[in-house]
Design an enzyme around this catalytic site. Structure first.
Site, PDB file in Angstrom:
ATOM      1  CB  ALA A   1    -114.006 -21.712  13.541  1.00 23.98           C
TER       2      ALA A   1
ATOM      3  N   GLY B   1    -112.139 -26.304  13.805  1.00 22.87           N
ATOM      4  CA  GLY B   1    -112.297 -27.474  14.668  1.00 22.87           C
ATOM      5  C   GLY B   1    -111.161 -28.479  14.642  1.00 22.87           C
TER       6      GLY B   1
ATOM      7  CE  LYS C   1    -104.338 -24.501  16.302  1.00 21.32           C
ATOM      8  NZ  LYS C   1    -104.977 -24.149  15.010  1.00 21.32           N
TER       9      LYS C   1
ATOM     10  CG  ASP D   1    -114.785 -19.146  15.982  1.00 21.34           C
ATOM     11  OD1 ASP D   1    -113.583 -19.478  16.068  1.00 21.34           O
ATOM     12  OD2 ASP D   1    -115.190 -18.270  15.180  1.00 21.34           O
TER      13      ASP D   1
ATOM     14  CG  ASP E   1    -115.927 -10.578  21.560  1.00 20.89           C
ATOM     15  OD1 ASP E   1    -114.806 -11.124  21.618  1.00 20.89           O
ATOM     16  OD2 ASP E   1    -116.076  -9.372  21.291  1.00 20.89           O
TER      17      ASP E   1
ATOM     18  CG  ASP F   1    -104.787 -21.022  16.738  1.00 22.60           C
ATOM     19  OD1 ASP F   1    -103.621 -20.631  16.734  1.00 22.60           O
ATOM     20  OD2 ASP F   1    -105.388 -21.358  15.697  1.00 22.60           O
TER      21      ASP F   1
ATOM     22  CB  CYS G   1    -100.745 -18.970  11.753  1.00 19.85           C
ATOM     23  SG  CYS G   1    -102.173 -17.943  11.367  1.00 19.85           S
TER      24      CYS G   1
END
Length: 370
Positions: free
Chosen positions: A146, A148, A150, A168, A195, A212, A269
């Site tokens: 999520a 979406g 990538k 997700d 999960d 990610d 990130c």
């Protein structure tokens, strides 16, 4: 004083005294808590730390990614220029990115946007997909997909061939993935809601896996200033623990015997070592994987050493991106190659069990003979 400590220091004052004052002053000036500035102070020298904090006060440029399933960058750029949007290619490193300087119309409501010709996407979040480099007709898993951005980039690089699974853990966020897949014309994807940490029990054997991972957000403070004061040591450790579980699950979902792949890309990130190098080093010790070059032409090398911590020397192959040096959100990208589907801990346990059984059998035969 800290840059030339020997010549400028006051007698009787240690560097630690100056650093304590420095951290407290920066925290007060930029509205951070002392904990986070202290963490960043460990990562950057004083001058660079100020540059980093200053960069977080400024919004990153708005960037979009051309959807190559529906249009070309040149055609999209011309259409948007005709609508009064001032833009440029994002840089030599991307063939699909555009940076937008100013616009007379809302970027997220143009006919081109609604027709799925582009995706609003940060420059740094294109990098993990470029590192993953999915090929046509492969099976690919996006473990934390999520909203979406990538996932749709992966589909575009695969040219709508093969099989793409977008997972997700949060059901509400899966709706955003479905919406973006439809809008951008993706037809090779399936969305699921599990999960990620338990995903290998659901399905495995993927050629490539992207994880990610959810993180503290220390690389995107310009987007979410709440990070400045809301994070403490417990938050970082909690994130790190989840990231380790997700990365091991991603590696277990990947097929080492894939003829074209066997690659796993890990990204966050965050700029903190605890969520990046420490997590990657943990995976290197627990699974049959090695780090390989990311294929990204720029970015700073990962840290093989940090304060008293020593990591595997191959962490130099990972890449770090910072707002003050690359004018994009803080990001970290690591690429693994899986060379065996066996799990070392399971191998050791099996060997121990076999040895114990052999010993028991020998004892039994000795007692029978006697």
């Amino acid at each position: 004083v800290l840059t030339s400590f020997k010549s400028l220091r006051e007698p009787g004052k240690s560097r630690a005294d100056y650093l304590t004052v420095f951290v407290h002053d920066l925290a007060a000036y930029y509205s951070y808590n002392d904990f986070l500035v202290g963490k960043l102070c460990d990562l950057f020298p004083p001058n660079e730390l100020i540059e980093f904090l200053e960069a977080n006060e400024v919004r990153r440029p708005v960037t979009i990614r051309t959807n190559s399933l529906k249009t070309r960058r040149r055609d999209l750029a011309q259409a948007l220029i005709n609508r009064g949007i001032n833009l440029d290619p994002i840089g030599n490193w991307s063939k699909v990115g555009l940076v937008i300087y100013d616009s007379k119309v809302p970027i997220g409501a143009t006919p081109e946007y609604l027709a799925g010709h582009y995706m609003l996407q940060g420059a740094s979040s294109m990098l993990p997909v470029m590192a993953l480099a999915p090929q046509q007709k492969e099976s690919v898993l996006d473990l934390c997909s999520a909203p979406g951005g990538k996932t749709t980039y992966i589909a575009a690089l695969m040219k709508n061939t093969g099989f793409l699974l977008a997972n997700d853990a949060k059901q509400d966020r899966c709706k955003a993935v479905v919406g973006n897949l439809h809008r951008l014309g993706v037809t090779n994807a399936v969305v699921c809601n599990y999960d990620g940490r338990a995903f290998p029990k659901v399905m495995g054997g993927f050629d490539r896996v992207l994880v990610d991972a959810p993180c503290s957000g220390t690389g995107v403070i310009s987007k979410d200033p709440a990070v400045k004061i809301s994070k403490d040591e417990k938050d970082i450790q909690r994130c790190s623990h989840i990231q380790k579980e997700l990365l091991l699950a991603a590696i277990d979902s990947c097929n080492a015997k894939s003829s074209t792949g066997g690659f796993v890309v890990y990204s966050t990130c965050s700029v903190l070592m605890d969520e990046n190098e420490a997590v990657v080093d943990f995976a290197l010790k627990r699974r049959n994987v090695k780090l390989v070059p990311t294929g990204l032409e720029f970015g700073e090398e990962g840290l093989p050493r940090f304060k008293e911590r020593r990591f595997h020397h191959s962490l130099k192959l990972t890449r770090r991106f910072f707002p003050h040096t690359h004018n994009m959100d803080g990001f970290y990208v690591a690429k693994f190659k899986k060379f065996s589907n066996k799990i070392p801990s399971e191998e050791a346990a099996a060997a121990e069990k076999a040895a114990a059984e052999q010993e028991k059998a020998e004892d039994t035969s000795d007692s029978e003979s006697s």
